[in-house]
Design a protein around this motif. Structure first.
Motif, PDB file in Angstrom:
ATOM      1  N   LYS A  94       2.331  12.461  -3.893  1.00 23.09           N
ATOM      2  CA  LYS A  94       3.004  13.209  -4.960  1.00 23.09           C
ATOM      3  C   LYS A  94       1.985  13.966  -5.805  1.00 23.09           C
ATOM      4  CE  LYS A  94       7.109  10.319  -5.522  1.00 23.09           C
ATOM      5  NZ  LYS A  94       7.805   9.359  -6.405  1.00 23.09           N
ATOM      6  N   MET A  95       0.849  13.340  -6.051  1.00 22.20           N
ATOM      7  CA  MET A  95      -0.203  14.006  -6.822  1.00 22.20           C
ATOM      8  C   MET A  95      -0.752  15.226  -6.074  1.00 22.20           C
ATOM      9  SD  MET A  95      -2.141  10.665  -8.330  1.00 22.20           S
ATOM     10  CE  MET A  95      -3.280  11.484  -9.430  1.00 22.20           C
ATOM     11  N   ASP A  96      -0.827  15.115  -4.752  1.00 22.27           N
ATOM     12  CA  ASP A  96      -1.295  16.252  -3.947  1.00 22.27           C
ATOM     13  C   ASP A  96      -0.339  17.438  -4.041  1.00 22.27           C
ATOM     14  OD1 ASP A  96      -3.456  14.765  -3.149  1.00 22.27           O
ATOM     15  OD2 ASP A  96      -2.653  14.278  -1.160  1.00 22.27           O
ATOM     16  N   LEU A  97       0.936  17.163  -4.296  1.00 23.06           N
ATOM     17  CA  LEU A  97       1.934  18.223  -4.372  1.00 23.06           C
ATOM     18  C   LEU A  97       1.998  18.894  -5.745  1.00 23.06           C
ATOM     19  CD1 LEU A  97       4.892  16.640  -2.388  1.00 23.06           C
ATOM     20  CD2 LEU A  97       3.382  18.488  -1.655  1.00 23.06           C
TER      21      LEU A  97
ATOM     22  N   MET B  56       0.814  -1.218   0.000  1.00 25.65           N
ATOM     23  CA  MET B  56       0.000   0.000   0.000  1.00 25.65           C
ATOM     24  C   MET B  56       0.848   1.268   0.000  1.00 25.65           C
ATOM     25  SD  MET B  56      -3.304  -0.722   2.374  1.00 25.65           S
ATOM     26  CE  MET B  56      -2.445  -1.410   3.776  1.00 25.65           C
ATOM     27  N   TYR B  57       2.069   1.163   0.516  1.00 23.12           N
ATOM     28  CA  TYR B  57       2.909   2.353   0.603  1.00 23.12           C
ATOM     29  C   TYR B  57       3.176   2.978  -0.758  1.00 23.12           C
ATOM     30  CZ  TYR B  57       3.738   1.960   5.580  1.00 23.12           C
ATOM     31  OH  TYR B  57       3.561   1.950   6.923  1.00 23.12           O
ATOM     32  N   GLU B  58       3.308   2.164  -1.802  1.00 24.15           N
ATOM     33  CA  GLU B  58       3.534   2.712  -3.143  1.00 24.15           C
ATOM     34  C   GLU B  58       2.364   3.578  -3.571  1.00 24.15           C
ATOM     35  OE1 GLU B  58       4.500  -0.381  -5.911  1.00 24.15           O
ATOM     36  OE2 GLU B  58       6.097  -1.158  -4.635  1.00 24.15           O
ATOM     37  N   ALA B  59       1.140   3.116  -3.330  1.00 23.21           N
ATOM     38  CA  ALA B  59      -0.049   3.886  -3.694  1.00 23.21           C
ATOM     39  C   ALA B  59      -0.147   5.166  -2.866  1.00 23.21           C
ATOM     40  CB  ALA B  59      -1.295   3.038  -3.503  1.00 23.21           C
ATOM     41  N   ILE B  60       0.177   5.084  -1.597  1.00 22.21           N
ATOM     42  CA  ILE B  60       0.129   6.266  -0.728  1.00 22.21           C
ATOM     43  C   ILE B  60       1.144   7.299  -1.197  1.00 22.21           C
ATOM     44  CG2 ILE B  60       0.582   7.103   1.608  1.00 22.21           C
ATOM     45  CD1 ILE B  60      -0.542   4.383   2.615  1.00 22.21           C
TER      46      ILE B  60
ATOM     47  N   THR C 188       2.713  17.911   3.746  1.00 18.01           N
ATOM     48  CA  THR C 188       2.569  16.801   2.804  1.00 18.01           C
ATOM     49  C   THR C 188       3.937  16.269   2.394  1.00 18.01           C
ATOM     50  OG1 THR C 188       0.494  17.743   1.981  1.00 18.01           O
ATOM     51  CG2 THR C 188       1.552  16.099   0.600  1.00 18.01           C
ATOM     52  N   GLU C 189       4.902  17.162   2.177  1.00 17.41           N
ATOM     53  CA  GLU C 189       6.263  16.729   1.827  1.00 17.41           C
ATOM     54  C   GLU C 189       6.907  15.926   2.958  1.00 17.41           C
ATOM     55  OE1 GLU C 189       8.133  20.413   0.756  1.00 17.41           O
ATOM     56  OE2 GLU C 189       7.589  20.178  -1.363  1.00 17.41           O
ATOM     57  N   ILE C 190       6.658  16.329   4.193  1.00 17.30           N
ATOM     58  CA  ILE C 190       7.193  15.599   5.346  1.00 17.30           C
ATOM     59  C   ILE C 190       6.579  14.199   5.401  1.00 17.30           C
ATOM     60  CG2 ILE C 190       7.203  15.498   7.875  1.00 17.30           C
ATOM     61  CD1 ILE C 190       7.455  18.601   7.793  1.00 17.30           C
ATOM     62  N   GLU C 191       5.248  14.121   5.200  1.00 15.44           N
ATOM     63  CA  GLU C 191       4.585  12.815   5.188  1.00 15.44           C
ATOM     64  C   GLU C 191       5.124  11.943   4.055  1.00 15.44           C
ATOM     65  OE1 GLU C 191       0.432  13.627   4.739  1.00 15.44           O
ATOM     66  OE2 GLU C 191       0.131  13.981   6.867  1.00 15.44           O
TER      67      GLU C 191
END
Length: 141
Positions: free
Chosen positions: A36-39, A27-31, A68-71
């Motif tokens: 990245k899309m949010d950025l 799941m980490y790949e999808a997250i 978001t970048e930190i996450e």
């Protein structure tokens, strides 16, 4: 060093946390891709009304981007660690990980499908969980 690591007794909490990480491996790949899309910058200018004050909270778009970048960094680091651990395991342990945590099969189904004795299965599984727990620093003292 390795023998003492693998002979360690795992508490229920350590085991639970390590298994949670293992089951979320794919799941980490999808997250990460979602973050990245949010950025990505928004190309369409739109009017967005805002309240003069949002309940006593400070909010800004740059702050949201920074969080978001930190996450994203944290998820990426977790995925890289899981990749390293997974690739360092024996092939049989990788198959156990795949079937038990990614395909969500029951223990009895896994060791029956892999045609290994249950004692061997549980030993390999315990070693695998210990390696994950050690890699993420969640081992009990």
């Amino acid at each position: 060093m390795q023998l003492t690591l693998l002979d360690v007794k795992l508490t229920k909490e350590v085991k639970r946390q390590a298994e949670k990480l293992m089951s979320r491996y794919k799941m980490y790949e999808a997250i990460i891709e979602s973050k990245k899309m949010d950025l990505e910058p928004k190309l369409v200018a739109s009017y967005q009304g805002s309240e003069s004050q949002r309940g006593n909270q400070f909010y800004s778009e740059p702050e949201k981007i920074a969080l978001t970048e930190i996450e994203l960094d944290e998820y990426t680091r977790t995925l890289r660690k899981l990749d390293l651990v997974y690739n360092s395991l024996r092939p049989m342990q990788q198959r156990i990980w795949d079937r038990r945590y990614l395909l969500d099969q029951q223990d009895i189904d896994v060791y029956s499908d892999l045609v290994i004795p249950d004692r061997t299965y549980y030993r390999l599984k315990r070693e695998m969980i210990a390696v994950v727990a050690e890699a993420f620093g969640i081992m009990a003292d």
